[in-house]
Each structure stands twice: as C-alpha cells, then as structure tokens.
Design a protein around this motif. Structure first.
Motif, PDB file in Angstrom:
ATOM      1  N   UNK A   1       0.848  -1.195   0.000  1.00  0.00           N
ATOM      2  CA  UNK A   1       0.000   0.000   0.000  1.00  0.00           C
ATOM      3  C   UNK A   1       0.881   1.242   0.000  1.00  0.00           C
ATOM      4  N   UNK A   2       0.500   2.211  -0.807  1.00  0.00           N
ATOM      5  CA  UNK A   2       1.281   3.442  -0.896  1.00  0.00           C
ATOM      6  C   UNK A   2       1.192   4.201   0.417  1.00  0.00           C
ATOM      7  N   UNK A   3       2.310   4.739   0.903  1.00  0.00           N
ATOM      8  CA  UNK A   3       2.274   5.466   2.173  1.00  0.00           C
ATOM      9  C   UNK A   3       1.687   6.862   2.066  1.00  0.00           C
ATOM     10  N   UNK A   4       1.413   7.349   0.862  1.00  0.00           N
ATOM     11  CA  UNK A   4       0.814   8.666   0.719  1.00  0.00           C
ATOM     12  C   UNK A   4      -0.275   8.622  -0.342  1.00  0.00           C
ATOM     13  N   UNK A   5      -1.175   9.571  -0.264  1.00  0.00           N
ATOM     14  CA  UNK A   5      -2.290   9.676  -1.212  1.00  0.00           C
ATOM     15  C   UNK A   5      -2.281  11.050  -1.843  1.00  0.00           C
ATOM     16  N   UNK A   6      -2.754  11.113  -3.083  1.00  0.00           N
ATOM     17  CA  UNK A   6      -2.793  12.364  -3.837  1.00  0.00           C
ATOM     18  C   UNK A   6      -4.200  12.525  -4.401  1.00  0.00           C
ATOM     19  N   UNK A   7      -4.856  13.614  -4.041  1.00  0.00           N
ATOM     20  CA  UNK A   7      -6.177  13.958  -4.557  1.00  0.00           C
ATOM     21  C   UNK A   7      -6.099  15.308  -5.271  1.00  0.00           C
ATOM     22  N   UNK A   8      -6.891  15.466  -6.307  1.00  0.00           N
ATOM     23  CA  UNK A   8      -6.873  16.687  -7.100  1.00  0.00           C
ATOM     24  C   UNK A   8      -8.282  17.248  -7.225  1.00  0.00           C
TER      25      UNK A   8
END
Length: 546
Positions: free
Chosen positions: A156-163
């Motif tokens: 699982x990715x340790x960070x998330x990116x929302x736009x």
C-alpha cells in the motif's frame, strides 16, 4: 555416562539429563558482515499508470561468484510474478536466458559487488502486503552454496494524492492535496510537473526542502494550467489527444529515515570497536525494535524537532540476541551497547534525505474536457469599505447588486454539442438562506447569448441579521437544441439537450459585514437600577437627525 531418570521415552528407554539440556538449548546463528546476501524490496519509483515491480538486491560480499540461480515463489494468494520480464537495473551482472520457469540465471559477480534485479508483478485481489520466498543457489570456486529468505512487503502506498479542479475562462487551477495514508509522517524532497505541447504548467517550487507533512497537516499544491492554442487544424487535432500531465513527487517515510540514521550511527560506532563482526546481528535487532518502540506521537515529535530520542527504546532490547553469545563476550557487548546508548541520548536527524530512502511517485492525470465554462460576478452598490478592508452595511439597508454572466468554450472539444450552436440558452438562479438574505429583483431567469457576451441582471438583497454574511450563491444550467434541426416543426417540441458546464463564481466566499443601524448608544452600569447590571438607556439611528 548417563543416569536414568523417572521420565521415559515412547519406547521405554531412559533419557539422560544431557539430552534434556540439549533440547532446551538455543543456538544463535547470524551471517558475517562480508557474507553473501540477497533480499527483496519494492521498487522505489512507482508509476501509477504502469505495472508495479519488486527488486531483488544481491550482494556477493567477499565471494567471487561464477554463476547462480534465483528462484522466486509467491506465497500470497492472487500474486503473479512475471519472471520472464526480469531485467537488471544496476550492476555488471548478466542474466542468462536459458533459465527454467520461475527462475533467473545470472552470470559472474565480482567480490564486493552488488546487483539489482527488477521484476514486474500483478495482483488479482486487494492485498495490503505480499509474501515472497527467494532461494538463491550460487557457485564459488566450483563449490555450490544456498541462500534462502522469506519476506513480507507492504504494497500500500504510504501517501495519497487527490486533485480538485477549478476552471476559469482561460486558466485551470488544479489543487493537489498530498497526504499521508497512515500515521507515519512524510518528508517531501521535491515535486515537478512539466509542460506539454498541449498545456503550459506553472507550479511553485518547494522553498524549504525537505518539507515534513503529517496526518493532520497535508501539503497543498496549486498548479496553474493554460491550454496552448494552435492556428492549424492538423496541429490542433494532434495536440488535443495529449490530455495527460504527470505529477512527480520525491519523498521519504520518516520511520525509514529514523532507521537509517540509527543504523549509520550504530555501524560507525561498531566499526571503531572490537564488535564489528556483530554488526549485521545488532543492526537487525535495532530495525525490528524500531517498528515497535516508536509510537505515532514519537514520530510526530521527531518530525517536528528533527531529533531522535533514544529514551523511546528499552534498555534491554539487545538481551534476547545477546543471550546466544558466549558469556564473556555477552557481558562485554551488553556493557558497550549500554554505554553507547547512554552517551547518545539524542541523535540528530540529517536535514537532507538519505539517497537510499528516496522514493518516487508519478501520478498521471487527465485534464477533463468541459464544454462550457460560465463566469459569474456579483457587484454590490451602496456598501461601505472595499475588497481590501472589507465591505459593511446596516441591518435595514437594501443592497443593490448586478449579476453579470458570460461563458467560454475554451476547454471544450470541437465536435461536441456546444460547439455546434452559435448561441446557448442559460438558466440562472440566485439562492440564499432565508435566515441571512431576502433576495428580490431578477433573481431567476433565462437568456440566450453568444460566447463572450456579457449579460447583466439587477437584484436586491436585504440582510436579515448582523455579522459577516456570505454572498448569495448562483446556480446555472445550459440547454440547447441541435443546430441542424433548429427551425423545423418536428424539433420545436423536442426536449432540450443539457450541456455540462462549470461555474467560475468570482465572488465565491466573499462576505459583507452587517452592523446594527445605530450611531450612538447609552448604557447604564449601575447595579441599583431595574434588574441590576448593565442595561441600554438610549440609542440613535444613523438616519436620525440630532
């Protein structure tokens, strides 16, 4: 010589005390710091639009390997390893293509050399971690050796990116929210977004790198995107297909930075002492203790202060492994570790990110195509003040305002319904809470306009309470009929086509301060008056003449 005991084995023979003592004895085995090693790791640079990969890190140590074979087996359900697509990303080793299925044969490796193999993988189910077994058979001076390990890797990715996109007539503002996916803080080293033939991108640079973000304090990046316009239709068609931009982020997990800093400090001290041969054993213990000793509060404190508090680790964390050493060496090693931990109560976290911990994430995102972008502005008259110092008005004062609306097709395709019509029909409505405003005048209507044409409508706003009141909101809806059938009798009663649109309301979030219509007031502070305490004696209105 053995002595009989009261206990007996299954066949009735006596069991000696020496055998019982041998069964309860633990044997501690650890590799030498210059021995052969192979371990697994996730690929440090991930592209969300491409398959993900794992890496096999091979270190020959003091050995000169003539050839070897890496056999990888998936131990998690739904995990598929593409061994046939394995390639070498670093090192002088060569992959031999005559390997069996599920294995990778490699050639000669010099002593003290390292090689990294990269292998794509796929998953058929939602997994938080994958378990893989690695068996490496290698030959040194015509003698075969075997190395085995099994590792669990979190995927699982340790960070998330929302736009979130905010369209304007000619400019698009994309707000990227970079947040941690768990309670572990992140250190952002850099981020980039390059322009393309279709779009010109402006993204502010990171001034203070690295920047630490926390679970309750994400990073917000606002990119300004402009669409390039070309005169020739052939170029426009080729550019219109390039709608994807790439956001690249370089980051590091704070727990990995802490672990690397502690390992470097411990290794440096061990190499200067007589216990250098225990480095791989003690560093492994420190890495496992790091996962359990540091709480989310400790990680946040380290991220804010830039210091690692050694008091978070227990004094006897080395005891389980030291019990396997010889008593003389065990006591000396324990004394040395206790002294090292006491002499280093605080270890400073380096300002720069260690190159071994740098991770990369490439996020592709497409620019959505909006057929129509409507621009709205609400201009008020009769208010005191201005946009900089703030507007204000009295509670019983009616505010006159002009609502101006216009639209643009700058972000639309050239083949959609909106492009076929020279003019569009726009329905609008000014909405406000009845507890704050009473809105009158042309608060609702429908009009037909061409692109770029500005239409103005007069409305009246009457405030209902004092305080900072937000301006009323505006909703728009665009409808049209196909231009090819316009004017025919069969289409006069046909339903209108609803065109998707975005509203750029320039006064969104603006407010006006509504104050009581009083110019002066008299207050009594006598406690002997009616009711006691403070009470209003007299007040004069602004319009009242003295």
């Amino acid at each position: 010589m053995t002595a009989p005991t009261n206990d007996a084995s299954s066949d009735g023979l006596p069991i000696s005390d020496d055998v019982l003592q041998l069964n309860s004895t633990r044997v501690l085995v650890w590799p030498d710091k210059a021995a052969f090693e192979a371990r697994l790791a996730l690929c440090k640079f991930i592209h969300l639009g491409k398959p993900r990969s794992i890496e096999v890190l091979i270190s020959s140590g003091r050995n000169k390997v003539s050839h070897g074979r890496v056999s990888i087996r998936a131990c998690s359900a739904g995990l598929r390893l593409h061994t046939a697509e394995t390639n070498i990303v670093s090192g002088n080793c060569v992959i031999l293509r005559n390997a069996q299925a599920g294995s990778i044969d490699f050639g000669t490796m010099d002593a003290r050399s390292k090689t990294t193999l990269r292998m794509p993988y796929g998953i058929d189910s939602d997994l938080s971690e994958i378990k893989i077994r690695v068996d490496v058979s290698y030959t040194v001076e015509e003698v075969g050796y075997q190395f085995n390990c099994t590792e669990e890797l979190p995927i699982r990715l340790p960070l998330s990116v929302n736009v979130q996109d905010n369209f304007q007539a000619r400019v698009l503002f994309s707000n990227f929210k970079v947040d941690t996916a768990n309670s572990i803080p992140m250190r952002i080293g850099d981020y980039t977004m390059h322009s393309t033939k279709a779009f010109q991108v402006t993204l502010p640079a990171l001034s203070n790198a690295p920047l630490t973000i926390f679970a309750r304090q994400p990073l917000s990046l606002v990119a300004q995107i402009r669409q390039r316009r070309h005169e020739t239709s052939d170029t426009r068609m080729s550019v219109s297909t390039e709608k994807t931009l790439m956001l690249r982020i370089q980051y590091a997990c704070l727990d990995q930075e802490i672990g690397t800093t502690l390992e470097n400090a411990l290794l440096e001290a061990l190499n200067e002492s007589e216990f250098g041969d225990l480095s791989r054993l003690l560093v492994t213990v420190l890495g496992k203790a790091l996962l359990s000793a540091l709480s989310p509060q400790d990680l946040e404190t380290t991220g804010l202060l830039g210091e690692i508090q050694m008091s978070s680790f227990e004094q006897d964390l080395w005891q389980p492994v030291l019990n396997g050493l010889h008593p003389d060496r065990r006591d000396k090693t324990a004394q040395w570790l206790a002294k090292w931990q006491a002499e280093n109560p605080v270890i400073v976290l380096p300002q720069a990110i260690d190159s071994r911990n740098v991770l990369g994430l490439t996020v592709p995102f497409e620019i959505p195509e909006i057929p129509v972008v409507v621009t709205g502005r609400l201009e008020t008259f009769g208010c005191g003040g201005g946009p900089e110092e703030g507007r204000f008005a009295a509670i019983d004062q009616s505010l006159l305002a002009d609502l101006s609306l216009s639209y643009s097709r700058h972000w639309s395709k050239h083949t959609d319904v909106a492009s076929e019509c020279k003019s569009l029909s726009i329905k609008y409505e000014v909405q406000a809470s009845s507890e704050q405003w009473l809105v009158g005048g042309q608060r609702k209507g429908q009009f037909t306009a061409e692109e770029g044409e500005v239409n103005r409508f007069s409305i009246i706003m009457l405030p209902q309470k004092t305080g900072h009141l937000l301006y009323p909101s505006v909703e728009v809806r665009i409808t049209t009929k196909p231009e090819s059938n316009r004017g025919s009798k069969s289409t006069e009663d046909a339903p209108e086509d609803i065109i998707p649109c975005e509203l750029d309301y320039l006064d969104q979030g603006e407010s006006v301060l509504i104050v009581p219509d009083l110019s002066s007031s008299t207050v009594s502070l006598e406690s002997s008056g009616p009711g006691g305490g403070a009470w209003l004696v007299e007040s004069r209105s602004r319009s009242e003449k003295r």
